[in-house]
Design an enzyme around this catalytic site. Structure first.
Site, short mmCIF file in Angstrom:
data_model
loop_
_atom_site.label_atom_id
_atom_site.label_comp_id
_atom_site.label_asym_id
_atom_site.label_seq_id
_atom_site.Cartn_x
_atom_site.Cartn_y
_atom_site.Cartn_z
N ASP A 37 31.17 38.58 39.78
CA ASP A 37 31.77 39.86 39.41
C ASP A 37 30.93 40.50 38.32
O ASP A 37 30.22 39.80 37.58
CB ASP A 37 33.20 39.66 38.89
N TYR A 157 34.68 55.99 52.38
CA TYR A 157 35.27 54.64 52.33
C TYR A 157 35.45 54.10 53.74
O TYR A 157 35.09 52.96 54.04
CB TYR A 157 36.61 54.72 51.61
N LYS A 161 33.71 50.76 55.45
CA LYS A 161 34.54 49.67 55.95
C LYS A 161 34.35 49.45 57.45
O LYS A 161 34.41 48.32 57.94
CB LYS A 161 36.01 49.95 55.62
N THR A 192 46.65 46.11 43.94
CA THR A 192 45.52 45.62 43.16
C THR A 192 45.14 46.68 42.14
O THR A 192 45.59 47.84 42.23
CB THR A 192 44.29 45.33 44.04
#
Length: 254
Positions: A37, A157, A161, A192
């Site tokens: 990360d 996006y 994806k 999230t």
């Protein structure tokens, strides 16, 4: 317990959200986890938590769009644990939730593809040779239902994806003979930090739109995606490759 015993797993985005939940669950199930990360502080907190609970894990600072960072991450995994068996491409960024093509900023488009698509490509590129050395492995890539249908996250996006799904299928075909499996998890809306924007007043209508399209009537939790990734990473799915596992509360059934 033990569904991943003996396996070494690299998980990106492990500092928060879905990646963090995957790291916890994979370690609980016996995997040695390399968490990657850019959020070093958050990542280290997750790694410390895993160790405190008896798991085996290390942290690596990882910009997934950087080939050099990926080389270091995979090298660190091999030097520390001797091999790489599992790669979970989780890290990503969200773009404007309602971004039509004519209104999409080109720089934002480039960013979405560089992180969401190129990042998973680079992870796969550097992990696959190590998997082959150990007799095979499993790549699990977190895409989205936004890669399957429109209206689920914006044009850039959705393009990124969808690209992940096509890439994963090609990897499945190209490396099946090497016993390297490649599958995709397609989440719907999951609670999230990335989806927190939907909790703002400005996005109230968008949130209700997504809820109305979800037969179960609520958003998912990171653990829902972690269990899907666990199944695809484990030998329980040893005859599954080149496919998508949809975890969306029923949105795609509409």
């Amino acid at each position: 317990m033990g569904r991943l015993s003996g396996k070494v797993a690299i998980i990106t985005g492990a500092g928060s959200g879905m990646g963090a939940e995957q790291a916890r669950l994979f370690a609980k199930e016996g995997a040695k986890v390399i968490g990657g990360d850019m959020n070093v502080e958050g990542l280290q907190a997750i790694i410390n938590e895993i160790k405190a609970n008896g798991g085996d894990a290390i942290a690596v600072k990882l910009n997934i769009s950087s080939p050099a960072d990926w080389e270091i991450a995979v090298k660190t995994a091999v030097e520390t644990y001797g091999k790489v068996n599992v790669l979970v491409n989780t890290a990503g960024v969200a773009g404007p939730f309602i971004a039509k093509a004519a209104d999409h900023d080109p720089d934002e488009w480039d960013k979405l593809l560089a992180i969401n698509l190129k990042g998973a490509f680079l992870g796969s590129k550097y992990a696959i040779p190590e998997m082959i050395k150990d007799g095979g492995g499993s790549i699990v890539t977190i895409s989205s239902i936004g890669g399957l249908v429109g209206g689920q996250g914006g044009t850039g996006y959705g393009a990124a994806k969808a690209g992940l799904i096509g890439m994963s299928k090609n990897i499945a075909v190209d490396y099946g003979k090497d016993n390297v499996r490649s599958n995709v998890v397609c989440p719907g809306q999951i609670r999230t930090p990335m989806s927190a924007v939907l909790e703002t007043e400005d996005m109230k209508a968008a949130k209700q739109y997504y809820l109305n399209k979800t037969p179960l009537g609520h958003f998912g939790d990171p653990i829902d995606i972690a269990y899907a990734a666990l199944f695809l990473a484990s030998d329980e799915s040893k005859f599954i490759t080149g496919t998508e596992l949809i975890v969306d509360g029923g949105v795609m059934a509409n």
